[in-house]
Scaffold this active site. Structure first.
Site, PDB file in Angstrom:
ATOM      1  N   ASP A 174      -3.366   0.807   2.114  1.00 28.26           N
ATOM      2  CA  ASP A 174      -3.107  -0.543   1.648  1.00 28.26           C
ATOM      3  C   ASP A 174      -1.652  -0.891   1.942  1.00 28.26           C
ATOM      4  OD1 ASP A 174      -1.550   0.687  -0.245  1.00 28.26           O
ATOM      5  OD2 ASP A 174      -2.741   0.066  -1.970  1.00 28.26           O
ATOM      6  N   ASP A 209      -5.904  -6.163   0.539  1.00 29.27           N
ATOM      7  CA  ASP A 209      -5.081  -5.415   1.490  1.00 29.27           C
ATOM      8  C   ASP A 209      -5.571  -3.983   1.639  1.00 29.27           C
ATOM      9  OD1 ASP A 209      -4.437  -4.687  -1.088  1.00 29.27           O
ATOM     10  OD2 ASP A 209      -2.363  -4.164  -0.558  1.00 29.27           O
TER      11      ASP A 209
END
Length: 857
Positions: free
Chosen positions: A714, A757
């Site tokens: 991420d 993300d």
């Protein structure tokens, strides 16, 4: 005969005295017997010795007496005990209820010369005699007893005169007997016994009296000459000469004329006649004989013409008299009955009880003076049970208008009946097909009058199923709105061209779309005599097309024409109906498809693939399936529906096949499936695609023995980027981040965005954890350099990576477990300060210690 006394034994010897009391029976019969209902002999005039030993149940005369409850004279037969030729005269014994209890049978010995009673004493000259035959030619009585029970034709007995009598002639005639002697014949039929009584009288004996008169005249003249002299002799001879000449002339004129006509074609010489009364008599006799001969020739010619015509017309022709006895049958009737003699026989005997029961009421009407026409099935007993006939029964009226018989003409109309039945079945099948089509179907003449409409068309026009179509026009059926849209295409259609176009009309309170087809109906001269109208509801397709118009990837333009291939398949798997779509889909005109087997039309490969579905449909099941076909280089996917044709008898007579083109829908479906597995922002596979991919990757590792690495990534502090710089910048950062991830891995490696993300990488075919670490270091470096720039702004981006390294030979972890381990490793990397990667590895200190060991970098 109702005969049922209070004391009735009829069971053996006790009944012999009962019969002995009637001595007169022996004078009339050779034997008299009582028979029970089973045909057993229960009483006998000739003694009780034969009781219990004789059974006549199989005799026709016994069966017919019981069936008709009336007496009869039997056909000649041979006695089973003594071998004598006999006939039986029967009479039924009825109880008070009118039921037959016994049959009395009187037997007459045909070889006893008293068979004809007092007729036996009749003498015809010295050698003339009487004889009796049945209408079938079986001799009943004859001076030569050896002929009795034999056919009249045997031993030369079949003279032309006797054969003519067997064919129905009654009256007298001249001929030559079997010994070559000229004779006079006379014949008459006995109505009760259906026998023919004949008499034969030699011609020489018949005219002996006339010859004797002539000889007497000569002897008288001689005696008179002795007593009265030559003058008296001259007078007598002069007076007798004209009479003798006339007598000889009358005796021999006919034979001489016939011999002359057979010998030469020339007309006979004219005869001179004396100018007196005898000459006038001779002339009159010759004229009468000539007229008779001409009439006989004319009648014979007319009869031959009638017989020739009757034998050659395509019908069975017969005539019966008022007692229903045949007097004439043509060759077709004779052939139907194996050329058996029929003239003189009763219709019930010839046709049999079953067939006669069918026609008896109609012959009764004809005998009452009514002309009757009916259709009937043939008699199975004659092998024509599968044929259908039309019979005409015409009364035969005499000069006074009295019915004296019935003419019958029967035609075989089996072909006509089969054609009518086939047309009716075809009409029913056509209506069933059109009613099953999801379309409005109608037929209109050139004046736009409606002559046919299927169920949906009737509903649209507001007509019930049985309502007449008279007065319904194209305009009234469609309404003003639709008719206005259709009207411009009518001239094109009337020019002989097919027309297809869309129309719009209100449908259930909203806008509806329809595909209309106008098909001209042409006669043999190519003139348009009417047209077919077919309208398909394409509202659903049109709405889907409008909904998908904005995206070419998701939706393809859906045509406003939904083609449907409609066929009817019989139980032999042959196509008996096909609509015009076969021309577009199969490249075959509908007429070229009819009568051909499915395999011949669709090809063996398609036929074999559809055989199971065909079998299910023919068994009565409604079947739906998808099929892919290729024809002329075009790959088409169709939705096929087989609807069994189950009729009133409960049997499946065939299949209605409806094939809809769903190729466009299948393309859209495939694109939607692809879109469901892609992340629209980054273009990477989404969570759905990743969840499908990872289990397969684990399985491949187990099969190949290679290790795989699952990376969970991420973006560090991504929420702050979104909050401070906006979601548009955040989306740009995610897209650039995805691009840099793809640049760091092989083309065979999996890169996916799970959500927000969060990203994952799947690396397959690895040997050591170091190989995964190299990729992780590369990603960290690539995310740092060069810096992210969005709309001219620099964005500092770092990433954290959690790695789950898995050896297939050493563990049996599932896809879900690997993802959980990678998630733990990512958490550890973030906890260690972010911008780094961490491995999740199982502990190795003890096999029983399953706690993980975290490596950080």
């Amino acid at each position: 005969m109702v005969f049922w006394p209070k004391r009735t034994n009829l069971h053996g010897k006790d009944d012999y005295p009962f019969l002995e009391k009637h001595a007169s029976l022996r004078q009339a019969f050779d034997n008299v017997a009582f028979l029970d209902m089973d045909g057993n002999l229960v009483a006998n005039l000739n003694g009780a010795q034969a009781i219990g030993k004789v059974n006549v149940r199989d005799r026709a005369y016994f069966q017919q007496t019981i069936a008709s409850k009336a007496g009869l004279v039997s056909e000649p037969y041979q006695n089973r005990l003594n071998g004598l030729a006999q006939v039986a005269i029967t009479e039924p014994v009825l109880d008070h209820a009118g039921q037959v209890r016994f049959v009395i049978s009187g037997a007459i010995n045909l070889k006893d010369r008293n068979v004809l009673g007092t007729l036996t004493d009749i003498k015809l000259g010295k050698t003339g005699y009487l004889f009796v035959t049945t209408t079938d030619g079986i001799v009943v009585d004859h001076p030569r007893t050896s002929r009795i029970l034999n056919q009249i034709q045997a031993d030369g007995g079949g003279t032309p005169q006797i054969l003519r009598a067997l064919a129905g002639f009654q009256g007298s005639s001249e001929g030559v007997n079997d010994a070559g002697v000229p004779a006079l014949y006379a014949f008459d039929r006995a109505e009760s016994a259906n026998w023919i009584v004949g008499a034969m009288y030699p011609r020489k004996e018949a005219f002996a009296t006339v010859d004797a008169i002539e000889r007497g005249a000569w002897f008288g003249a001689f005696a008179l000459a002795l007593s009265a002299g030559a003058l008296a002799l001259i007078v007598v001879r002069r007076q007798l000469k004209p009479l003798a000449e006339l007598h000889r002339h009358m005796r021999f004129t006919k034979d001489a004329r016939e011999d002359s006509e057979r010998a030469t074609d020339e007309a006979p010489a004219r005869r001179s006649y004396a100018p007196d009364e005898i000459g006038d008599l001779a002339r009159t006799f010759d004229e009468l004989m000539a007229q008779r001969r001409a009439i006989e020739l004319s009648l014979a010619h007319s009869e031959a013409q009638v017989r020739t015509i009757a034998d050659n017309i395509p019908a069975m022709v017969s005539h019966v008299d008022a007692s229903l006895r045949y007097t004439f049958v043509n060759a077709h009737v004779r052939a139907l009955h194996n050329n058996e003699p029929l003239v003189g026989r009763l219709m019930p005997d010839v046709r049999g009880p079953a067939d006669f029961a069918v026609v008896e009421p109609h012959f009764t009407r004809a005998l009452a003076g009514e002309t009757v026409i009916l259709e009937k099935s043939g008699d199975p007993a004659l092998g024509i049970g599968d044929r259908t006939f039309k019979a005409h029964y015409i009364p035969d009226l005499d000069a006074e208008g009295k019915v004296c018989g019935v003419f019958s003409m029967t035609f075989d109309i089996t072909g006509e009946v089969n054609i009518r039945r086939a047309l009716k079945e075809q009409e029913t099948r056509l209506r069933d097909v059109t009613d099953s089509i999801p379309a409005l179907v109608g037929y209109f003449d050139r004046q736009q009058n409606c002559l046919f409409a299927n169920v949906r068309a009737r509903q649209m026009a507001g007509l019930g199923e049985g309502a007449p179509l008279q007065g319904t026009t194209l305009r009234s059926a469609l309404g003003r709105t639709v008719y206005t849209q259709l009207k411009p295409y009518l001239p094109v259609m009337f020019s002989g061209k097919k027309v297809r176009f869309p129309v719009r009309a209100p449908l259930h309170g909203k806008q509806g779309y329809f595909q209309v087809n106008l098909i001209p109906d042409k006669n043999l001269r190519g003139e348009v005599v009417g047209f077919y109208l077919m309208s398909f509801n394409i509202t659903a397709l049109k709405e889907a097309e409008l909904r998908q118009a904005e995206s070419e990837l998701r939706l393809r333009a859906i045509t406003d024409n939904m083609p449907a291939l409609i066929t009817y398949i019989d139980r032999d798997e042959k196509i008996t109906f096909a609509n015009a779509t076969s021309r577009d889909w199969l490249g075959l005109d509908p007429a070229q498809v009819l009568g051909r087997h499915i395999q011949e039309v669709a090809g063996r490969e398609v036929y074999v693939s559809r055989q199971p579905m065909l079998a299910r449909a023919l068994a009565g099941e409604r079947v739906e399936f998808e099929s892919r076909t290729q024809r002329a280089g075009f790959d088409r996917i169709t939705q096929v529906i087989y609807v069994p044709d189950i009729r009133g008898d409960g049997l499946t007579h065939g299949i209605f096949s409806l094939a809809l083109d769903i190729t466009a829908l299948k393309v859209v479906e495939h694109k939607l499936i692809e879109l469901a597995r892609l992340d629209t922002l980054t273009g990477l596979p989404n969570r759905l695609a990743f969840n499908e991919y990872l289990p397969d990757a684990v399985l491949r590792g187990q099969l190949t023995g290679h290790a795989i690495a699952l990376m969970f990534l991420d973006i560090d502090h991504f929420k702050a980027i979104n909050d401070t710089m906006g979601h548009a910048v955040g989306d740009a950062v995610l897209a650039e981040y995805a691009r840099r991830l793809q640049a760091c891995v092989r083309g065979t490696d999996m890169v996916a965005r799970l959500a927000g993300d969060e990203f994952v990488l799947v690396l397959e075919g690895l040997g050591t954890p170091e190989a995964a670490a190299v990729v992780a270091e590369k990603i960290l470096e690539r995310v740092h350099t060069p810096p992210f720039v969005v709309d001219g702004q620099r964005v500092d981006v770092t990433t954290s990576i959690g790695i789950a390294f898995h050896r297939a030979a050493g563990s049996s972890a599932t896809a879900a477990e690997l993802l959980a381990r990678a998630d733990v490793a990512l958490y550890n990397a973030k906890a260690a300060g972010r911008d780094r990667f961490a491995f999740f590895m199982p502990t190795v200190e003890s096999s029983s210690d399953s706690s993980p060991r975290r490596l950080e970098h």
